[in-house]
Design a protein around this motif. Structure first.
Motif, mmCIF file in Angstrom:
data_model
loop_
_atom_site.group_PDB
_atom_site.id
_atom_site.type_symbol
_atom_site.label_atom_id
_atom_site.label_comp_id
_atom_site.label_asym_id
_atom_site.label_seq_id
_atom_site.Cartn_x
_atom_site.Cartn_y
_atom_site.Cartn_z
ATOM 1 N N ARG A 1 0.820 -1.219 0.000
ATOM 2 C CA ARG A 1 0.000 0.000 0.000
ATOM 3 C C ARG A 1 0.850 1.264 0.000
ATOM 4 O O ARG A 1 0.504 2.251 -0.647
ATOM 5 C CB ARG A 1 -0.949 0.008 1.193
ATOM 6 C CG ARG A 1 -2.042 -1.051 1.078
ATOM 7 C CD ARG A 1 -3.035 -0.970 2.205
ATOM 8 N NE ARG A 1 -2.349 -1.280 3.463
ATOM 9 C CZ ARG A 1 -2.905 -1.151 4.649
ATOM 10 N NH1 ARG A 1 -4.125 -0.700 4.770
ATOM 11 N NH2 ARG A 1 -2.227 -1.463 5.738
ATOM 12 N N PHE A 2 1.969 1.235 0.724
ATOM 13 C CA PHE A 2 2.815 2.424 0.769
ATOM 14 C C PHE A 2 3.385 2.717 -0.613
ATOM 15 O O PHE A 2 3.368 3.857 -1.078
ATOM 16 C CB PHE A 2 3.942 2.246 1.788
ATOM 17 C CG PHE A 2 4.722 3.513 2.040
ATOM 18 C CD1 PHE A 2 4.313 4.409 3.000
ATOM 19 C CD2 PHE A 2 5.851 3.804 1.304
ATOM 20 C CE1 PHE A 2 5.017 5.595 3.225
ATOM 21 C CE2 PHE A 2 6.571 4.977 1.517
ATOM 22 C CZ PHE A 2 6.150 5.869 2.483
ATOM 23 N N ALA A 3 3.883 1.691 -1.284
ATOM 24 C CA ALA A 3 4.436 1.864 -2.628
ATOM 25 C C ALA A 3 3.352 2.336 -3.603
ATOM 26 O O ALA A 3 3.607 3.186 -4.467
ATOM 27 C CB ALA A 3 5.066 0.571 -3.118
ATOM 28 N N ALA A 4 2.154 1.811 -3.459
ATOM 29 C CA ALA A 4 1.056 2.224 -4.334
ATOM 30 C C ALA A 4 0.712 3.696 -4.110
ATOM 31 O O ALA A 4 0.465 4.443 -5.067
ATOM 32 C CB ALA A 4 -0.172 1.347 -4.090
ATOM 33 N N GLU A 5 0.701 4.123 -2.862
ATOM 34 C CA GLU A 5 0.396 5.529 -2.568
ATOM 35 C C GLU A 5 1.511 6.437 -3.083
ATOM 36 O O GLU A 5 1.249 7.521 -3.616
ATOM 37 C CB GLU A 5 0.184 5.728 -1.072
ATOM 38 C CG GLU A 5 -0.236 7.118 -0.685
ATOM 39 C CD GLU A 5 -1.580 7.547 -1.252
ATOM 40 O OE1 GLU A 5 -1.867 8.765 -1.234
ATOM 41 O OE2 GLU A 5 -2.368 6.699 -1.721
ATOM 42 N N LEU A 6 2.752 5.999 -2.943
ATOM 43 C CA LEU A 6 3.864 6.773 -3.473
ATOM 44 C C LEU A 6 3.738 6.920 -4.991
ATOM 45 O O LEU A 6 3.917 8.016 -5.532
ATOM 46 C CB LEU A 6 5.195 6.108 -3.107
ATOM 47 C CG LEU A 6 6.465 6.799 -3.573
ATOM 48 C CD1 LEU A 6 6.553 8.233 -3.044
ATOM 49 C CD2 LEU A 6 7.691 5.986 -3.160
ATOM 50 N N ALA A 7 3.391 5.855 -5.672
ATOM 51 C CA ALA A 7 3.196 5.908 -7.130
ATOM 52 C C ALA A 7 2.049 6.847 -7.488
ATOM 53 O O ALA A 7 2.132 7.613 -8.458
ATOM 54 C CB ALA A 7 2.936 4.508 -7.674
ATOM 55 N N ARG A 8 0.966 6.809 -6.692
ATOM 56 C CA ARG A 8 -0.179 7.684 -6.956
ATOM 57 C C ARG A 8 0.226 9.153 -6.793
ATOM 58 O O ARG A 8 -0.133 9.997 -7.598
ATOM 59 C CB ARG A 8 -1.329 7.358 -6.003
ATOM 60 C CG ARG A 8 -2.622 8.133 -6.319
ATOM 61 C CD ARG A 8 -3.654 7.975 -5.229
ATOM 62 N NE ARG A 8 -3.292 8.670 -4.013
ATOM 63 C CZ ARG A 8 -3.353 10.011 -3.835
ATOM 64 N NH1 ARG A 8 -3.743 10.789 -4.820
ATOM 65 N NH2 ARG A 8 -3.009 10.562 -2.682
ATOM 66 N N LEU A 9 0.996 9.439 -5.754
ATOM 67 C CA LEU A 9 1.449 10.821 -5.526
ATOM 68 C C LEU A 9 2.394 11.289 -6.629
ATOM 69 O O LEU A 9 2.326 12.441 -7.062
ATOM 70 C CB LEU A 9 2.122 10.933 -4.168
ATOM 71 C CG LEU A 9 1.192 10.785 -2.959
ATOM 72 C CD1 LEU A 9 1.999 10.667 -1.687
ATOM 73 C CD2 LEU A 9 0.225 11.953 -2.889
ATOM 74 N N ARG A 10 3.253 10.393 -7.086
ATOM 75 C CA ARG A 10 4.147 10.745 -8.198
ATOM 76 C C ARG A 10 3.328 11.086 -9.449
ATOM 77 O O ARG A 10 3.609 12.062 -10.135
ATOM 78 C CB ARG A 10 5.078 9.595 -8.506
ATOM 79 C CG ARG A 10 6.230 9.484 -7.575
ATOM 80 C CD ARG A 10 7.158 8.393 -8.073
ATOM 81 N NE ARG A 10 8.283 8.241 -7.201
ATOM 82 C CZ ARG A 10 8.756 7.090 -6.786
ATOM 83 N NH1 ARG A 10 8.203 5.970 -7.194
ATOM 84 N NH2 ARG A 10 9.786 7.038 -5.988
#
Length: 53
Positions: free
Chosen positions: A39-48
């Protein structure tokens, strides 16, 4: 409570690995790297992606 008190009460006590503080993008990338599908990696990708708009 102390470790001795907790173990004396029959509880299992152990140290956990330290958590990493996330203050920068580099910190976030380092936290996301071990779990690239989490989930953290997914949120980071979404923010990018949101930042590229």
């Amino acid at each position: 409570m102390s470790t001795a008190q907790l173990t004396g009460a029959g509880l299992l006590v152990r140290d956990l690995p330290p958590l990493r503080d996330v203050d920068t993008v580099a910190d976030a990338e380092a936290v996301a790297a071990p779990a690239p599908h989490g989930r953290f990696a997914a949120e980071l990708a979404r923010l990018r992606a949101a930042g590229r708009r």
